[in-house]
Design an enzyme around this catalytic site. Structure first.
Site, PDB file in Angstrom:
ATOM      1  N   LYS A  54      42.002  47.011  38.442  1.00  0.00           N
ATOM      2  CA  LYS A  54      42.926  46.322  39.521  1.00  0.00           C
ATOM      3  C   LYS A  54      42.519  46.882  40.762  1.00  0.00           C
ATOM      4  CE  LYS A  54      46.580  45.381  36.362  1.00  0.00           C
ATOM      5  NZ  LYS A  54      47.825  45.783  35.619  1.00  0.00           N
ATOM      6  N   GLN A  98      52.281  50.234  36.250  1.00  0.00           N
ATOM      7  CA  GLN A  98      51.450  49.853  34.973  1.00  0.00           C
ATOM      8  C   GLN A  98      52.319  50.234  33.837  1.00  0.00           C
ATOM      9  OE1 GLN A  98      48.414  48.262  34.716  1.00  0.00           O
ATOM     10  NE2 GLN A  98      48.891  48.210  32.675  1.00  0.00           N
ATOM     11  N   ASP A 121      54.172  41.211  40.186  1.00  0.00           N
ATOM     12  CA  ASP A 121      53.688  40.808  38.710  1.00  0.00           C
ATOM     13  C   ASP A 121      54.849  39.736  38.323  1.00  0.00           C
ATOM     14  OD1 ASP A 121      51.883  42.275  37.326  1.00  0.00           O
ATOM     15  OD2 ASP A 121      53.181  44.094  36.922  1.00  0.00           O
TER      16      ASP A 121
END
Ligand code: NAD
Length: 303
Positions: A54, A98, A121
């Site tokens: 990422k 995460q 997200d």
């Protein structure tokens, strides 16, 4: 005839080039760049490798990237305070925590603490609700479903009036993609069926599908005879079925990955199909970058 192979790797490259060009243009005109913070708690090897990818992608696109690594012992209170800090930081437009988090931390509490306008997200209940309403209400679609829809659109598959069957009802793939495909709008307007472990005749439903989206996590679950000739098959499943020596470094072992669909046989029946690996996988991070750019445009009121 063999199906068209839908390459997520190729589509990813096209989208990343589009994002990089837009970032450059906005930077020149408005002197701002998208800001993304990746919060990693602990050193779970899979999480480290996802976060590294990422960060690498964000740098490639010219984003402002903050890598915030925290000890696995961080308290829930301190993690919530950290999120609050980034919620208030105007240079940060997207906050990514995460998962999974260590057991002593309530994941739901942490995800719900992210400002919905920075929730790139798309997991915050506010964004889940916005997705359900559809249309202009949607800010951030969750990344894997957004990637699936983008692949279908870019492959030129007709979705309007199409029978879409989604195998799996998880909150991160099955439910959101089903919801997205039934909304009004491009790449949607479909008639959607969701099937799952309690469904009576899985095969009969799959056989009706013009677009079959499989996210079950069961290798080879979908048999070739369940596929309607000419259908578009999107295989989301990523299953480790063994190990093999790496092609680049034969001394190193790498995972053998299989999807939820028997790819070799299915490609002789489907009209188009995603491979595993190299299909849906590369799209998730790509859509995270697209959501971060969107978040910056919302914040800076750039059309
Ligand atoms: P999950 O375990 O949360 O959900 C799986 C769903 O499939 C459940 O709703 C279950 O009812 C259904 N299911 C399982 N076995 C079934 C069966 N035999 N018959 C019918 N339905 C069945 O999984 P998930 O998080 O949605 O992920 C699904 C798969 O997609 C996994 O292999 C995962 O690794 C993969 N995945 C890939 C990406 C990506 O490529 N970027 C992202 C997310 C998930």
């Amino acid at each position: 005839m063999s199906a068209k192979i839908i390459s997520g790797t190729e589509i990813r490259e096209a989208i990343l080039e589009e994002i990089a060009a837009e970032v450059k243009e906005i930077k020149e005109k408005h002197s701002i760049v998208p800001g993304l913070v990746t919060i990693l708690v602990g050193e779970n090897p899979a999480s480290v490798s996802y976060v590294t990818l990422k960060i690498k992608t964000a740098h490639r696109l010219g984003f402002h990237e903050v890598q915030d690594n925290q000890s696995p012992d961080i308290s829930e209170e301190d993690l919530l305070a950290l999120i609050d800090k980034y919620n208030k930081d105007d240079s940060i437009h997207g906050i990514l925590v995460q998962l999974p988090l260590p057991k002593h931390i309530d994941e739901k509490k942490v995800l719900n603490a992210i400002d919905p306008d920075k929730d790139v997200d798309g997991f915050h209940p506010v964004n889940v609700g916005r997705l359900m309403i559809g249309g202009d209400e949607v800010k951030f679609a969750p990344c894997t479903p957004a990637g699936i829809q983008e692949m279908i659109i870019r492959t030129g598959v007709e979705t309007s009036g199409a029978e879409v069957v989604v195998v799996g009802r998880s909150n991160i793939v099955g439910k959101p993609i089903a919801n997205m495909m039934l909304q009004k709008g491009p790449g949607a307007n479909s008639t959607v069926t969701v099937v799952h472990t309690r469904t009576k005749d899985l095969a009969a439903h799959c056989k009706r599908a013009d677009i079959l989206i499989v996210a079950a996590g069961v290798p080879g679950l979908v048999k070739p005879e369940w596929i309607k000739p000419g259908a578009c098959v999107i295989d989301v499943g990523v299953n480790r079925v063994g190990e093999k020596p790496s092609a680049k470094d034969p001394g190193k072992m790498v995972a053998i990955l299989r999807g939820d669909v028997d790819f070799d046989a299915a490609k002789e029946i489907a009209g188009s199909i995603t491979p595993v690996p190299g299909g849906v996988g590369p799209m998730t991070i790509t859509m995270l970058m697209k959501n971060t750019l969107k978040a910056m445009k919302f914040a800076a009121e750039i059309q």
